[in-house]
Write an enzyme that holds these catalytic residues in place. Structure first.
Site, PDB file in Angstrom:
ATOM      1  N   GLU A 472       0.856  -1.180   0.000  1.00 24.40           N
ATOM      2  CA  GLU A 472       0.000   0.000   0.000  1.00 24.40           C
ATOM      3  C   GLU A 472       0.903   1.245   0.000  1.00 24.40           C
ATOM      4  OE1 GLU A 472      -3.555  -0.664   1.981  1.00 24.40           O
ATOM      5  OE2 GLU A 472      -4.349   1.311   1.589  1.00 24.40           O
ATOM      6  N   GLU A 752      -2.567   0.357  13.306  1.00 24.09           N
ATOM      7  CA  GLU A 752      -3.716   0.755  12.493  1.00 24.09           C
ATOM      8  C   GLU A 752      -5.030   0.449  13.210  1.00 24.09           C
ATOM      9  OE1 GLU A 752      -3.974  -1.555   8.906  1.00 24.09           O
ATOM     10  OE2 GLU A 752      -5.238  -0.067   7.912  1.00 24.09           O
TER      11      GLU A 752
END
Ligand code: BGC
Length: 885
Positions: A472, A752
Site C-alpha cells: 500500500e 492501524e
C-alpha cells in the site's frame, strides 16, 4: 548581547535549487528578557565577504519568520550568501546585534520549460521494459577546461536514480527524484558539483530503478502506472573564471547497460547480482573493462520539460542507524534478526561468501502469538533483499531503490552462520529538523510519544503514507490530515507538506474533488478496486486534507504563503461540497466515515457513526477554515461567502443530527466528539452533549471505540469541556483498547487497529493489519497543547503570541517538553507535589506569551511576573512560577 541565529531560506537552512526568491527567516537569542525586534537589515551577496551586496535593505518592524526581499531577483544557478543584523527593544533597553554568521542558498534553473535542454535517456529495451523492474546504468563523458569557477548539475529521472560524477555518488540523497504526480509534475534536484570535477575528461553516470514510476504500486497493484521506461536527465552547467558558461546534457551519445540490481520495486524489494558489477563504471579514469558489447547506445524518452520543477530541500536520506539487537531461532525454526524498533528503511548486511552464494532476507514487522515470523499482513509485498556473490570475499551491501517497513528480518538464505553484527538497519525519511520533545512521569506515555515519533519517521518518506510495510504505502489524504498537527509538533514539516500539497492540487479533479491518495497513482485504475469504484474521490475527512493541512501548517509556522498557494484549491474543494449538497447536507458517493472504529459490525471497517453525520461535520469544518483563511488573506467578500457556507452547514448539522431535545441522533462517541470539537453543538445543549459523551465512555468501561475521525479529537473534546480528568483517564487507560495498551504490549510504533493484536494474542485479519499507521498517533498534539499547555492566542499564528496553559492531571507528578517554532524554542516543565506546583517555562525572543494557570491556582512565588486572575503576560525569557491549588 543579542545574536541572530538560524538563518533560513524558505524555512530551510541551506537549500540548493531554489527556482524563486525565498522568504527569509531568523531567530534571535540574548541574555535579557523581552526581546522584541524593531528593525532588521538583510544583505544578500554572491560572495561570503558581502563586498558588493545585491540586496541591502533595512526592514522596519518585528517580522522574522517569512521576510520577503522585495526587489531581489536571483540569477539562475548561483550561490547566494545572506546575513542579518537587528535592533530590538529588550528589558535592558534598546540593543543592536552584530551581523549573523552568513547563511547560503543556491538557485536552480529559472524556467525549466525553456531552459531544460537535456534529453531523458533510457537504457531499457523498448520491447521488454513493460515487464521489467531491473536496474540500468547510463553514463557519458565530457570535457572540462581549466579555470572552472562553479558547476551545478540539475538531474532527475523517470523512475529512481543515483547520480555519480567521476565515480563518486554525488549526494547522500536517496529515492530521488521523490514521488510526485508524475503525470503533471516531476522534481529535479540541483547539486553544487564544483569540487567533483577536474580539467580534462570527466564522466557522469546514473543508476536507475523502477521505483514509484513503473514498478508494481497502488491498490490495484498495477505496474507502469506513469510510464514503462526509466530514463535519466542531466543538465550540468559549467561556469568558468573567464565568465563563459558551458552546458553538458544527457543525449543520445551516452551509453547504457544493465545494472547489478536485477530487480527492484517499492513493495517487493531488491535483488542484486554482483556478477553484473562493473567496477569504476562511472569513472573516466577507469579503463573500460566491461565485457565486449556490454555498453550499448541509449534511446531518448519524451517528458515535457514544462512539467519539471526544482526541489531545493526536503529530500530523503538515511536518518538513523540501528544495529541488530539479537538474532534468534523461532519455534518454527526460522532465523530472525531483531532490530528492536519498527521502522521504514533498509537493512545493510555484511556477509562472507563465494561465487553463487546468496544472502537473502525478508523484512517484516511482528511475531505471531507463537513467536514465529508474521508475514501475512504484508499481503502481496515480498519485501525481500537478496545479494548474490560473484567472488569470494566479504561484502557490505544494502538495496538502493526500495524500502521496507520492519522491525525484524527473516534470514531466508545466508552463506555460513549469520550473527547479529552482520546486520544494521537504517531508516529513510525526508530530512526534517526535530521540533518537539515530551516526557512525563508515566513511562507508558513516554512510550506512546516514542511510538508516535516513529510513526512519523516511518511514514514521511517523501509523501505522507498510511503505512510503510504492506503493498500500500500510499499518500492517503485522510491519514495525512489526521496526523498533520501532531507531525508539526514533532518535526519541521514545512517543506514536506508544501511539496505534497502541490501534488494534491496537481491531482485535484476539474470539478474540485480531491483524490483519496496523493499522488493519485490510481488515476487510471478506477475499475480494479472496490473503493476506487465506489468512491474514487471526494471522501469526507480524507479530501479535507485540502483545507485542514494548509491551515494547520499556517498556524504552526506563521507563513501565510501556504494559504495563498493553496487558496484556489481550498475554495474548489469547499465549492465541490456545496455543489453536492442535498438540503444543505453534503452527500457524495460512498463515504468511509469513522474508519476502522471499534463500534463497527464484527469484521467491518465502517464505524457505527453514520457517514452522513461525519461528512457534514467535515463540510462545516472545511468551510470554517476557508472563511478564516479568506480573512487572513484579506479577502473580505470570500470571508463573508464562506462564513455563510459554514453557518448553513452548521445549521443543517444541528437540524439533522440533533433531535428537538438536543440529543444527538447518533449515539456514538465519535458523533459527540465531532459535534463538540467542531463547534457544531448549540451552546444550550453543550453540557448535555458532554454528559452523554461521558456516559458513552462509561458504557465502554472508560474505553474509546472511535475510529479515524473521532480518535484524534477525543481528549481535546473532553478537556475543552471541563472534563480534564476524564481526558487524562482516557489517555492513561492501560488495558484494551487504548493508546497505552499497545505500548504495554511492546509496540514500538502506533497500530492501524486498536485490536491489531488482541489481549488473547489473536490478530485482526491480516488483510489490513498494519503495526505502523500514524493516524491514531494524532493524540500527540494533545500532549503538547494540553498536558504541556503550549498553545497560541486566538487569531495568531507561528507562535508569535503563545498561550501557555499547562494542565497537570492524571496523577502525573511532572511533565516537560519543548517545541521548536520559527521564532525559536518554547520549553515548559511542571512538577507537582502534595501542596504546590512549580512551572518553569521559556519563551523565545521576538515572541510573547500569556501564562494561564489552571483554575483555582494561587500563586505563591514568581520571579518577577505579575498575575491578574491567574494570567500573566510575558515577553521572551525564562520564568519560574510556584502555586497551590
Ligand atoms: C489505508 C488507510 C486509509 C484507508 C482508506 C487503508 O487501506 O491503510 O489508512 O485511509 O485504506 O480506505
Amino acid at each position: 548581547m543579542l545574536n541572530v541565529t538560524k538563518l533560513t531560506f524558505d524555512h530551510e537552512t541551506a537549500p540548493v535549487g531554489l527556482d524563486h526568491a525565498p522568504v527569509f527567516g531568523w531567530q534571535l537569542t540574548g541574555d535579557c528578557r523581552d526581546i522584541r525586534q524593531t528593525m532588521a537589515q538583510l544583505q544578500i551577496a554572491t560572495t561570503p565577504d558581502f563586498a558588493a551586496p545585491v540586496f541591502d535593505e533595512v526592514l522596519p518592524g518585528k517580522n522574522s519568520i517569512a521576510v520577503q526581499a522585495i526587489g531581489f531577483a536571483p540569477r539562475a544557478l548561483t550561490r547566494y550568501y545572506a546575513r542579518v543584523r537587528i535592533k530590538a527593544d529588550t528589558s535592558a533597553g534598546p540593543q543592536a546585534s552584530d551581523w549573523s554568521a552568513p547563511g547560503s542558498f543556491v538557485t536552480a534553473l529559472p524556467v525549466p520549460g525553456r531552459e531544460w535542454r537535456a534529453e531523458f535517456i533510457s537504457a531499457e529495451d523498448a520491447d521488454t521494459c513493460r515487464k521489467s523492474s531491473a536496474g540500468t546504468m547510463v553514463r557519458g563523458d565530457f570535457a572540462v577546461r581549466p579555470g572552472i569557477r562553479a558547476a551545478y548539475a540539475c538531474t532527475t529521472a523517470l523512475g529512481l536514480y543515483n547520480f555519480y560524477l567521476n565515480g563518486t555518488k554525488v549526494s547522500t540523497d536517496e529515492m530521488t527524484p521523490g514521488w510526485t504526480s508524475y503525470n503533471r509534475r516531476l522534481l529535479y534536484q540541483t547539486y553544487d558539483v564544483t569540487a567533483l570535477l577536474h580539467p580534462g575528461t570527466n564522466r557522469a553516470g546514473a543508476m536507475l530503478g523502477a521505483g514509484w514510476y513503473k514498478g508494481v504500486m497502488g491498490l490495484t497493484r498495477a505496474r507502469n502506472n506513469y510510464g514503462d521506461r526509466t530514463a535519466f536527465s542531466m543538465q550540468l552547467t559549467l561556469q568558468y573564471d573567464d565568465g563563459t558558461t558551458e552546458i553538458v546534457t544527457t543525449d543520445a551519445s551516452w551509453q547504457g547497460t544493465i545494472a547489478p540490481v536485477t530487480f527492484s520495486e517499492i513493495y517487493h524489494g531488491e535483488e542484486y547480482d554482483a556478477a553484473l558489477e562493473l567496477p569504476g563504471w562511472a569513472d573516466a579514469a577507469t579503463p573500460n573493462a566491461a565485457p565486449a558489447g556490454r555498453w550499448h547506445g541509449v534511446e531518448t524518452v519524451t517528458y515535457p520539460a514544462a512539467q519539471l520543477y526544482a526541489q531545493a530541500a526536503g529530500k530523503v536520506s538515511v536518518r538513523n542507524r540501528l544495529p541488530a539487537q539479537r538474532i534468534f531461532t523461532t519455534p518454527a525454526g526460522e532465523t530472525v534478526v531483531d532490530f528492536g524498533q519498527n521502522m521504514a528503511g533498509r537493512v545493510e548486511i555484511t556477509a562472507t561468501g563465494g561465487p553463487g552464494d546468496v544472502a537473502e532476507l525478508r523484512c517484516f514487522e511482528e511475531l505471531d502469538a507463537d513467536g514465529n515470523a508474521y508475514l501475512a499482513n504484508l499481503r502481496k509485498a515480498r519485501t525481500i533483499m537478496r545479494y548474490k556473490f560473484a567472488q569470494p570475499g566479504t561484502v557490505t551491501w544494502h538495496p538502493q531503490f526500495t524500502y521496507m517497513g520492519f522491525r525484524y528480518a527473516l534470514v531466508v538464505q545466508w552463506p555460513g552462520t549469520p550473527r547479529a553484527e552482520n546486520f544494521t538497519a537504517y531508516t529513510l525519511h525526508t530530512a526534517m529538523e526535530p521540533a518537539g520533545q515530551f516526557q512525563c512521569s508515566e513511562p507508558l506515555v513516554n512510550g506512546l510519544h516514542h511510538n508516535i515519533t516513529w510513526g512519523l519517521k516511518s511514514n514521511f518518506l517523501d509523501v505522507p503514507t498510511d503505512c510503510p510495510q504492506r503493498d500500500e504505502r500510499l499518500g492517503w489524504t485522510g491519514d495525512a490530515q489526521i496526523f498533520s498537527e501532531t507531525a508539526c509538533w514533532l518535526a519541521d514539516t514545512w517543506t514536506f507538506y508544501t511539496k505534497w500539497l502541490t501534488d494534491l492540487v496537481a491531482d485535484q479533479l476539474p470539478d474540485g474533488g480531491v483524490t483519496n491518495v496523493v499522488p493519485n497513482i490510481e488515476e487510471h485504475h478506477t475499475e480494479g478496486n472496490w473503493l476506487m469504484r465506489t468512491s474514487p474521490y471526494g471522501m469526507s475527512g480524507w479530501a479535507d486534507a485540502a483545507t485542514i493541512i494548509p491551515w494547520v501548517v499556517y498556524k504552526m509556522y506563521g507563513d501565510a504563503s501556504i494559504l495563498r498557494n493553496q487558496y484556489a484549491s481550498m475554495c474548489r474543494w469547499v465549492d465541490f461540497m456545496t455543489a453536492h449538497t442535498r438540503g444543505d447536507l453534503f452527500t457524495f458517493m460512498t463515504q468511509l466515515g469513522d474508519w476502522v472504529a471499534l463500534d463497527a459490525e464484527p469484521g467491518s471497517f465502517f464505524g457505527a457513526t453514520p457517514t452522513a453525520l461525519t461528512s457534514q461535520a467535515y463540510y462545516a469544518l472545511s468551510a470554517r477554515i476557508l472563511a478564516l483563511t479568506a480573512s487572513v488573506l484579506g479577502k473580505a467578500a470570500d470571508t463573508e461567502k464562506y462564513t455563510a457556507v459554514y453557518k448553513n452547514a452548521k445549521d443543517a448539522f444541528i437540524k439533522n443530527f440533533f433531535d428537538a431535545e438536543g440529543t444527538l441522533t447518533a449515539q456514538t462517541q465519535t458523533a459527540h466528539i465531532l459535534a463538540l470539537r467542531f463547534d457544531l453543538t448549540p451552546e444550550k445543549w453543550r453540557a448535555k452533549t458532554v454528559q452523554r459523551l461521558l456516559q458513552l465512555l462509561d458504557e465502554r468501561g472508560g474505553h474509546l471505540v472511535t475510529g479515524f475521525l473521532g480518535t484524534p479529537y477525543f481528549c481535546a473534546a473532553l478537556s475543552e469541556n471541563d472534563c480534564l480528568k476524564q481526558a487524562y483517564d482516557l489517555l492513561l487507560k492501560k488495558d484494551f483498547p487504548g493508546w497505552l495498551y499497545q505500548v504495554a504490549q511492546g509496540a514500538t510504533t502506533v497500530w492501524e487497529h486498536w485490536d491489531g493484536r488482541r489481549p488473547d494474542g489473536t490478530m485482526w485479519s491480516a488483510g489490513m493489519n498494519s503495526f505502523n499507521h500514524y493516524a491514531y498517533g494524532a493524540v500527540g498534539a494533545w500532549l503538547y497543547s494540553t498536558v504541556l499547555g503550549l498553545g497560541q492566542q486566538a487569531g495568531t499564528a507561528g507562535f508569535a503570541a503563545a498561550r501557555l496553559a499547562p494542565r497537570p492531571g492524571g496523577g502525573l507528578n511532572w511533565a516537560e517538553g519543548w517545541h521548536e517554532t520559527p521564532l525559536g524554542r518554547y520549553a515548559l516543565r511542571w512538577e507537582k507535589d502534595a501542596v504546590k506546583t512549580n512551572v518553569t517555562f521559556s519563551v523565545p525572543a521576538n515572541a510573547e506569551a500569556e501564562l494561564v494557570l489552571e483554575p483555582g491556582a494561587q500563586v505563591i512565588a514568581t520571579d518577577g511576573i505579575a498575575f491578574t486572575n491567574g494570567t500573566a503576560r510575558v515577553g521572551s525569557g525564562t520564568y519560574i512560577v510556584q502555586y497551590t491549588k
